[in-house]
Scaffold this motif. Structure first.
Motif, PDB file in Angstrom:
ATOM      1  N   ALA A 118       0.850  -1.195   0.000  1.00 27.60           N
ATOM      2  CA  ALA A 118       0.000   0.000   0.000  1.00 27.60           C
ATOM      3  C   ALA A 118       0.883   1.241   0.000  1.00 27.60           C
ATOM      4  CB  ALA A 118      -0.907  -0.010   1.228  1.00 27.60           C
ATOM      5  N   GLY A 119       0.484   2.221  -0.785  1.00 21.68           N
ATOM      6  CA  GLY A 119       1.225   3.475  -0.853  1.00 21.68           C
ATOM      7  C   GLY A 119       0.709   4.476   0.166  1.00 21.68           C
ATOM      8  N   LYS A 120       1.392   5.605   0.253  1.00 19.97           N
ATOM      9  CA  LYS A 120       1.042   6.638   1.231  1.00 19.97           C
ATOM     10  C   LYS A 120      -0.376   7.177   0.990  1.00 19.97           C
ATOM     11  CE  LYS A 120       3.290  10.285   3.652  1.00 19.97           C
ATOM     12  NZ  LYS A 120       4.330   9.690   4.439  1.00 19.97           N
ATOM     13  N   LEU A 121      -0.729   7.434  -0.270  1.00 24.62           N
ATOM     14  CA  LEU A 121      -2.064   7.950  -0.576  1.00 24.62           C
ATOM     15  C   LEU A 121      -3.139   6.919  -0.213  1.00 24.62           C
ATOM     16  CD1 LEU A 121      -3.704  10.311  -1.665  1.00 24.62           C
ATOM     17  CD2 LEU A 121      -3.373   9.390  -3.970  1.00 24.62           C
ATOM     18  N   GLY A 122      -2.856   5.649  -0.456  1.00 22.73           N
ATOM     19  CA  GLY A 122      -3.791   4.593  -0.089  1.00 22.73           C
ATOM     20  C   GLY A 122      -3.989   4.502   1.419  1.00 22.73           C
ATOM     21  N   LYS A 123      -2.922   4.736   2.159  1.00 20.81           N
ATOM     22  CA  LYS A 123      -3.029   4.709   3.622  1.00 20.81           C
ATOM     23  C   LYS A 123      -3.844   5.903   4.126  1.00 20.81           C
ATOM     24  CE  LYS A 123       1.165   2.066   4.248  1.00 20.81           C
ATOM     25  NZ  LYS A 123       2.478   1.967   4.831  1.00 20.81           N
ATOM     26  N   ILE A 124      -3.634   7.064   3.520  1.00 20.00           N
ATOM     27  CA  ILE A 124      -4.425   8.248   3.886  1.00 20.00           C
ATOM     28  C   ILE A 124      -5.898   8.002   3.562  1.00 20.00           C
ATOM     29  CG2 ILE A 124      -4.856  10.678   3.321  1.00 20.00           C
ATOM     30  CD1 ILE A 124      -1.766  10.891   2.856  1.00 20.00           C
ATOM     31  N   LYS A 125      -6.138   7.426   2.397  1.00 19.05           N
ATOM     32  CA  LYS A 125      -7.505   7.091   1.984  1.00 19.05           C
ATOM     33  C   LYS A 125      -8.171   6.180   3.005  1.00 19.05           C
ATOM     34  CE  LYS A 125      -7.886   3.492  -0.021  1.00 19.05           C
ATOM     35  NZ  LYS A 125      -8.221   2.126   0.440  1.00 19.05           N
ATOM     36  N   THR A 126      -7.437   5.185   3.477  1.00 23.59           N
ATOM     37  CA  THR A 126      -7.991   4.254   4.462  1.00 23.59           C
ATOM     38  C   THR A 126      -8.331   4.967   5.760  1.00 23.59           C
ATOM     39  OG1 THR A 126      -6.798   2.392   3.486  1.00 23.59           O
ATOM     40  CG2 THR A 126      -7.558   2.133   5.756  1.00 23.59           C
ATOM     41  N   VAL A 127      -7.454   5.836   6.229  1.00 20.51           N
ATOM     42  CA  VAL A 127      -7.718   6.583   7.471  1.00 20.51           C
ATOM     43  C   VAL A 127      -8.973   7.441   7.318  1.00 20.51           C
ATOM     44  CG1 VAL A 127      -6.845   8.402   8.998  1.00 20.51           C
ATOM     45  CG2 VAL A 127      -5.332   6.556   8.279  1.00 20.51           C
ATOM     46  N   VAL A 128      -9.101   8.125   6.190  1.00 19.83           N
ATOM     47  CA  VAL A 128     -10.284   8.963   5.954  1.00 19.83           C
ATOM     48  C   VAL A 128     -11.541   8.095   5.905  1.00 19.83           C
ATOM     49  CG1 VAL A 128     -11.409  10.507   4.286  1.00 19.83           C
ATOM     50  CG2 VAL A 128      -8.986  10.814   4.831  1.00 19.83           C
ATOM     51  N   GLN A 129     -11.457   6.956   5.237  1.00 20.84           N
ATOM     52  CA  GLN A 129     -12.602   6.039   5.199  1.00 20.84           C
ATOM     53  C   GLN A 129     -12.989   5.591   6.603  1.00 20.84           C
ATOM     54  OE1 GLN A 129     -11.317   2.813   2.694  1.00 20.84           O
ATOM     55  NE2 GLN A 129     -12.019   3.802   0.811  1.00 20.84           N
ATOM     56  N   LEU A 130     -12.004   5.218   7.405  1.00 20.18           N
ATOM     57  CA  LEU A 130     -12.286   4.731   8.756  1.00 20.18           C
ATOM     58  C   LEU A 130     -12.923   5.825   9.616  1.00 20.18           C
ATOM     59  CD1 LEU A 130      -9.065   2.590   9.373  1.00 20.18           C
ATOM     60  CD2 LEU A 130     -11.353   1.777   8.748  1.00 20.18           C
ATOM     61  N   ILE A 131     -12.428   7.048   9.497  1.00 19.72           N
ATOM     62  CA  ILE A 131     -13.025   8.166  10.240  1.00 19.72           C
ATOM     63  C   ILE A 131     -14.462   8.392   9.793  1.00 19.72           C
ATOM     64  CG2 ILE A 131     -12.925  10.677  10.573  1.00 19.72           C
ATOM     65  CD1 ILE A 131      -9.816  10.342  10.493  1.00 19.72           C
ATOM     66  N   ALA A 132     -14.694   8.369   8.483  1.00 19.89           N
ATOM     67  CA  ALA A 132     -16.050   8.566   7.956  1.00 19.89           C
ATOM     68  C   ALA A 132     -16.987   7.459   8.433  1.00 19.89           C
ATOM     69  CB  ALA A 132     -16.018   8.628   6.427  1.00 19.89           C
ATOM     70  N   ILE A 133     -16.503   6.226   8.430  1.00 20.81           N
ATOM     71  CA  ILE A 133     -17.335   5.098   8.849  1.00 20.81           C
ATOM     72  C   ILE A 133     -17.625   5.168  10.345  1.00 20.81           C
ATOM     73  CG2 ILE A 133     -17.344   2.588   9.160  1.00 20.81           C
ATOM     74  CD1 ILE A 133     -15.845   2.476   6.405  1.00 20.81           C
ATOM     75  N   ILE A 134     -16.613   5.457  11.147  1.00 19.34           N
ATOM     76  CA  ILE A 134     -16.846   5.573  12.593  1.00 19.34           C
ATOM     77  C   ILE A 134     -17.876   6.663  12.868  1.00 19.34           C
ATOM     78  CG2 ILE A 134     -15.775   6.251  14.788  1.00 19.34           C
ATOM     79  CD1 ILE A 134     -13.187   4.822  13.676  1.00 19.34           C
ATOM     80  N   THR A 135     -17.747   7.780  12.180  1.00 17.70           N
ATOM     81  CA  THR A 135     -18.716   8.865  12.334  1.00 17.70           C
ATOM     82  C   THR A 135     -20.116   8.394  11.945  1.00 17.70           C
ATOM     83  OG1 THR A 135     -16.993  10.501  11.887  1.00 17.70           O
ATOM     84  CG2 THR A 135     -19.279  11.236  11.652  1.00 17.70           C
ATOM     85  N   ALA A 136     -20.214   7.664  10.852  1.00 25.85           N
ATOM     86  CA  ALA A 136     -21.517   7.175  10.397  1.00 25.85           C
ATOM     87  C   ALA A 136     -22.131   6.177  11.382  1.00 25.85           C
ATOM     88  CB  ALA A 136     -21.383   6.539   9.017  1.00 25.85           C
ATOM     89  N   ILE A 137     -21.294   5.414  12.056  1.00 23.01           N
ATOM     90  CA  ILE A 137     -21.799   4.442  13.031  1.00 23.01           C
ATOM     91  C   ILE A 137     -22.322   5.148  14.277  1.00 23.01           C
ATOM     92  CG2 ILE A 137     -21.142   2.555  14.598  1.00 23.01           C
ATOM     93  CD1 ILE A 137     -19.096   1.689  12.422  1.00 23.01           C
ATOM     94  N   ILE A 138     -21.593   6.163  14.751  1.00 27.29           N
ATOM     95  CA  ILE A 138     -21.915   6.732  16.063  1.00 27.29           C
ATOM     96  C   ILE A 138     -22.686   8.045  16.020  1.00 27.29           C
ATOM     97  CG2 ILE A 138     -19.963   5.592  17.165  1.00 27.29           C
ATOM     98  CD1 ILE A 138     -18.466   8.246  17.136  1.00 27.29           C
TER      99      ILE A 138
END
Length: 174
Positions: A118-138
């Motif tokens: 995984a590249g740096k941009l892919g890792k940033i993408k994953t972090v943003v996805q995880l934050i968005a998903i956590i927000t959507a859950i809670i």
């Protein structure tokens, strides 16, 4: 199997546990419990990478399984959120499509003896996805969820395009 790879496997196992608890309204506080499971699973992504780099335990298995575990976690959560009408279908399709394309490219690379981490941009993408998903859950604030999901979808599409451009040599002569 080293500790980082065990954490990756643990993350994969946590996906159906999260999905089951989140979707089945059979236990009290199922949404907060599911959120905690999702957050813990997300943290294993950070921890396995940290341990692998710090202790020189980076393996080809880890390079392949870690992004796969991320994809399973994100896809499982997005499917649950879509089922509950919290996240739109088109956002899920952009994110899942990118993940299938990238995974397909990785599989092609493996046939050529190349492992693409995984590249740096892919890792940033994953972090943003995880934050968005956590927000959507809670969160119950749909506008906040929508904004974070739009940003996530854009970053996912952009990182997918960059991934294809950066690894176009893998597709040559295929």
């Amino acid at each position: 199997m080293n500790v980082p790879n065990k954490l990756t496997v643990l993350r994969i196992i946590m996906v159906p546990v999260f999905m089951t608890i989140y979707m089945l309204n059979v236990i009290p506080y199922h949404v907060p419990i599911a959120a905690i499971i999702f957050i813990l699973a997300s943290l294993t992504d950070w921890l396995d990478g940290l341990l692998a780099r710090k202790n020189n335990l980076v393996t080809n298995l880890g390079k392949f399984m870690d992004p796969l575990a991320d994809k399973l976690l994100v896809t499982g959560a997005l499917l649950c959120l879509m089922e509950r009408n919290i996240v739109d279908f088109w956002i899920v399709m952009i994110i899942v499509s990118r993940e299938f394309i990238v995974t397909g490219l990785r599989l092609v690379a493996v046939t050529k003896g190349i492992v693409i981490a995984a590249g740096k941009l892919g890792k940033i993408k994953t972090v943003v996805q995880l934050i968005a998903i956590i927000t959507a859950i809670i969160s119950s604030k749909q506008i906040l969820i929508d904004v974070l999901m739009y940003i996530s979808a854009f970053l996912t599409a952009f990182s997918g395009i960059m991934y294809l451009i950066d690894n176009r040599k893998v597709l040559q002569d295929f």
